[in-house]
Design an enzyme around this catalytic site. Structure first.
Site, PDB file in Angstrom:
ATOM      1  N   THR A   1       0.838  -1.188   0.000  1.00  0.00           N
ATOM      2  CA  THR A   1       0.000   0.000   0.000  1.00  0.00           C
ATOM      3  C   THR A   1       0.871   1.236   0.000  1.00  0.00           C
ATOM      4  OG1 THR A   1      -1.676  -1.223   1.197  1.00  0.00           O
ATOM      5  CG2 THR A   1      -1.824   1.138   1.397  1.00  0.00           C
TER       6      THR A   1
ATOM      7  N   SER B   1     -11.435  -2.624   5.226  1.00  0.00           N
ATOM      8  CA  SER B   1     -10.079  -2.091   5.089  1.00  0.00           C
ATOM      9  C   SER B   1      -9.625  -1.479   6.405  1.00  0.00           C
ATOM     10  CB  SER B   1     -10.080  -1.015   4.002  1.00  0.00           C
ATOM     11  OG  SER B   1      -8.843  -0.340   3.966  1.00  0.00           O
TER      12      SER B   1
ATOM     13  N   GLY C   1      -1.193  -2.505   6.562  1.00  0.00           N
ATOM     14  CA  GLY C   1      -2.200  -3.464   7.015  1.00  0.00           C
ATOM     15  C   GLY C   1      -2.935  -2.907   8.233  1.00  0.00           C
TER      16      GLY C   1
HETATM   17  N1  GLU Z   1      -5.333  -4.127   2.197  1.00  0.00           N
HETATM   18  C1  GLU Z   1      -5.118  -3.387   3.401  1.00  0.00           C
HETATM   19  C2  GLU Z   1      -6.324  -2.548   3.734  1.00  0.00           C
HETATM   20  O1  GLU Z   1      -7.057  -2.136   2.870  1.00  0.00           O
HETATM   21  C3  GLU Z   1      -3.921  -2.508   3.320  1.00  0.00           C
HETATM   22  C4  GLU Z   1      -2.681  -3.333   3.245  1.00  0.00           C
HETATM   23  C5  GLU Z   1      -1.399  -2.606   3.500  1.00  0.00           C
HETATM   24  O2  GLU Z   1      -1.380  -1.513   4.007  1.00  0.00           O
HETATM   25  O3  GLU Z   1      -0.354  -3.124   3.163  1.00  0.00           O
HETATM   26  O4  GLU Z   1      -6.543  -2.315   4.860  1.00  0.00           O
END
Ligand code: GLU
Length: 618
Positions: A429, A501, A525
């Site tokens: 991200t 998310s 994450g």
């Molecule tokens: N897919 C995660 C989310 O939408 C973000 C992942 C990341 O920050 O690496 O919360």
């Protein structure tokens, strides 16, 4: 002799059993299954000191210097914050392909000088997806990488459609012009960055995809090193199509067909994503999730601010609001930094509040089109009386002990109809913050989920090398559709649904004047919530500037152990937390924060020393 892991697991089971006994008729507890350190979305690749950057009338902060510079060019040419964000995103798709791109989704918060909007470009599940998408033949949740790698995890990419919608409302420069920096770089080539090279060298699955193998590796199968000049003519052609014809050039026609061929045609782990799913995609403009907050920063004591973030399907703003709100009912604000670091006493209060917030997140949060908010409104989770009652569960006495694991609360007195979602790995991200010369601001967090997404690179097959990577966003859904008691999990897979998310693009305003004070956010994450909360707290209470706030060591809890950024806290702090009953894990916590704050002279931006970002402006 028990291994460290077994000891922790035994401890976890004891705590879980005690909690279960204490509330046999209460809510389902969140299983303590992340006693091991949470896997990081992207590996740590070192740290470099960043100075912070002062500008007068506009600024852009992004995770890669080439991308930041594309944004600066757009702002210098009279573009708006949204225009700059689009140019940045397209360059990131090329130079930081491990993190975000046209094959992924994004959330963008926009302030036009008066009001704030939340643009939701989150991926959607295909019409043929079922709650059992990530269960194996035996009905058990699949292993994370088994679920991720291939077509199964790919949702409809929403970032480009969302950006087109934001541009239609707030763009100043022609849409097509915003693609030119990325097209030029993709055609002429760019030098692979040290971080991209390091993540490539550490990545085991990408080379199994023939298109990715031909693009990211040399003829002998070795990943390109830092400094290698890489050209992506296929991406240049796809971007030119989107520049000419808009998002339909991605989601329909030959590119749309190439996407579905890739997903459905995966040899061992296909997905169901169809051309109809792609054509049916619609971004959503939502009311932002805002809450009021009072600061204790000595420079502006008692200043009332309004913090706005992304509402569900993100859990980010709600969790941050809960943590900050609960801390307000504890002595936290009397605890300054000591030698520049948060103290054990403060970390105790923070991580306890985090446990309580993550318990609610696991219980309640999901796509609002499918999941009912407790009491009919998401703000029930931020109700001050509710937060005060939750904070009362924190032992704030001088040597108060950790609760180790929190159970969800019952905001608005609602009975629980869902099972808690077990925490699971969340991972690539990127965060972009922009302020323009017209008074507009953007906070945008953008993602293909895991580093390198689903490891599937789309190429139309017209003889050009390269392409773009598809997301694995569907693995942000709960792998288990139901809890052990058979109740459904709010964030289970359903057709057309957006996965929950943690992304937390955030704008902070002065409550009285309505003026923007800061734009910020991070990848990471579920830890995004802590990285962002840390930055906000450090600015609003400890009076740090954006760069100092980002530089502070990371910490948090996902409702399991207390997590501290490895190598950044002294032994006395760790020991003090252990004495209070915390299970402490010191782990790499590679945030990728970017933030821009207003100053008396203009703006001051910070970029995370743990990644490659910079801030530029004038
Ligand atoms: N897919 C995660 C989310 O939408 C973000 C992942 C990341 O920050 O690496 O919360």
């Amino acid at each position: 002799m028990l291994t460290r892991h077994q000891t922790l697991s035994t401890l976890a089971s004891l705590v879980a059993a005690a909690l279960l006994a204490a509330c046999a008729t209460g809510p389902t507890p969140v299983p303590l299954n992340y006693i091991a350190p949470p896997a990081q979305p992207e590996a740590a690749t070192g740290s470099s000191t960043k100075p912070g950057w002062a500008t007068r009338s506009y600024a852009v902060a992004a995770a890669n210097p080439l991308a930041t510079d594309a944004g600066r060019q757009v702002l210098a040419a009279g573009g708006s914050a949204v225009d700059a964000a689009i140019a940045v995103q397209m360059v990131l798709a090329l130079v930081e392909p491990q993190s975000s791109g046209i094959g992924g989704g994004a959330f963008l918060l926009h302030f036009d000088g008066k009001s704030t909007q939340a643009f939701d470009g989150r991926e959607t599940a295909p019409a043929a997806a079922t709650p059992a998408l990530f269960l194996d033949d035996k009905g058990q949740p699949m292993k994370f990488t088994d679920a991720v790698v291939g077509g199964r995890s790919v949702g409809v990419p929403g970032a480009v459609a969302m950006l087109a919608q934001a541009h239609a409302q707030h763009g100043k420069l022609p849409w097509a012009s915003l693609f030119q920096p990325a097209i030029a770089l993709a055609t002429q080539g760019f030098a692979v960055s040290p971080r991209m090279a390091a993540l490539l060298a550490a990545e085991p699955h990408l080379k199994k995809d023939p298109v990715a193998a031909a693009y990211f590796y040399d003829a002998a199968g070795k990943p390109w090193p830092a400094g290698h000049v890489l050209r992506n003519p296929e991406l240049a052609a796809v971007l030119q199509g989107i520049a000419d014809r808009g998002p339909s050039a991605l989601l329909q026609g030959e590119v749309g067909q190439a996407i579905t061929r890739k997903v459905q045609g995966h040899p061992s782990n296909p997905g169901s994503l169809s051309t109809q799913d792609l054509a049916a995609y619609r971004p959503v403009v939502r009311e932002p999730l805002c809450f009021d907050y009072r600061t204790t920063n000595a420079a502006a004591p008692g200043r009332e601010v309004r913090i706005c973030g992304m509402p569900p399907p993100s859990s980010g703003a709600i969790a941050i609001g809960q943590i900050l709100g609960m801390l307000d009912s504890t002595p936290a604000s009397n605890l300054p930094l000591a030698q520049g670091l948060p103290t054990a006493d403060w970390l105790h209060l923070y991580t306890e509040a985090a446990r309580l917030a993550f318990a609610d997140r696991a219980q309640y949060l999901g796509d609002p089109a499918f999941v009912q908010a407790p009491g009919g409104t998401w703000t029930s989770l931020l109700n001050p009386t509710y937060l005060h009652s939750r904070a009362a569960l924190i032992d704030s006495s001088p040597q108060g002990k950790s609760m180790q694991m929190a159970l969800p609360g019952q905001p608005a007195g609602t009975p629980l109809s869902y099972a808690s979602m077990p925490d699971q790995i969340e991972y690539g991200t990127s965060h972009i913050s922009v302020v323009d010369a017209y008074g507009n601001a953007v906070a945008m967090t953008t993602t293909i989920e895991d580093a390198w997404g689903s490891r599937q690179m789309v190429n139309r097959g017209v003889g050009l090398a390269g392409g773009f990577l598809l997301n694995n966003q569907l693995t942000d859904f709960s792998f288990s559709p139901t809890g052990t008691d058979g109740r459904p999990v709010a964030n289970r897979v359903e057709p057309g649904k957006r996965p929950r998310s943690s992304m937390s693009p955030t704008l902070v305003f002065d409550k009285t004047s309505g003026k923007l004070l800061m734009s910020g956010g991070s990848p990471g994450g579920a830890l995004i919530i802590h990285f962002t909360a840390k930055t906000l707290y450090a600015k609003l209470h400890w009076g740090l500037n954006a760069q100092q706030a980002i530089d502070l060591p990371n910490f948090g809890s996902l409702n399991g152990p207390t997590l501290l950024e490895a190598g950044r806290f002294d032994a006395a702090t760790v020991q003090a937390l252990k004495t209070r009953g915390h299970t402490v894990l010191e782990v790499p916590m590679p945030s990728g924060l970017q933030a821009i704050e207003r100053t008396a002279e203009g703006y001051f931006g910070g970029a995370d020393p743990r990644r490659e970002g910079i801030v530029l402006g004038d």
